[in-house]
Write a protein that holds these residues in place. Sequence first.
Motif: not given
Length: 153
Positions: A69-77, A90-97, A109-114
């Motif tokens: 799980f990755v928490e993302v903070t943006l520099a600008a909103q 949306a272009r990164i297939p490993e990001i499930l949600e 982000l919910k990410i799946v990896v090996a």
Amino acid sequence: MTELDHTDRRILRVLQRRGRISNAELAEEVSLSASACHRRLARLEETGTIAGYAAHLDRAAIGLGSNVFVEVTLAAQTEEALEAFEAAVARIPEILECHLMAGSADYLLKIVVADTEDFARLHRKHLARLPSVARLQSSFVLKKVRETTELPV
């Protein structure tokens, strides 16, 4: 929103557990005739209550046994920053949600990896290059306690 009666809810509960059940078996399980069950199922599909059907894969069996799980903070909103970030994700297939959040992080982000090495590759090639990102905080799942796709209907 579609009005769901008791029988509709029974159909949905069965389908969430056994998505490949035949119409005849489903009808028997929910005490309907096959034709009545088929009509209800068609209505649930047409109204979007049933959004689709999918196979649930064993992640470890296909080499994707680690969740992050990755928490993302943006520099600008700004609207442009949010749209650019969401389009890139949306272009990164490993990001499930990807969820826009209220709270300390802008997105979760919910990410799946090996494994951790695979996550390091994903981080270098994709996550670190996401637009407008000020901060990423990653948390590796140590143990899956509960995971379900069944909604309480």
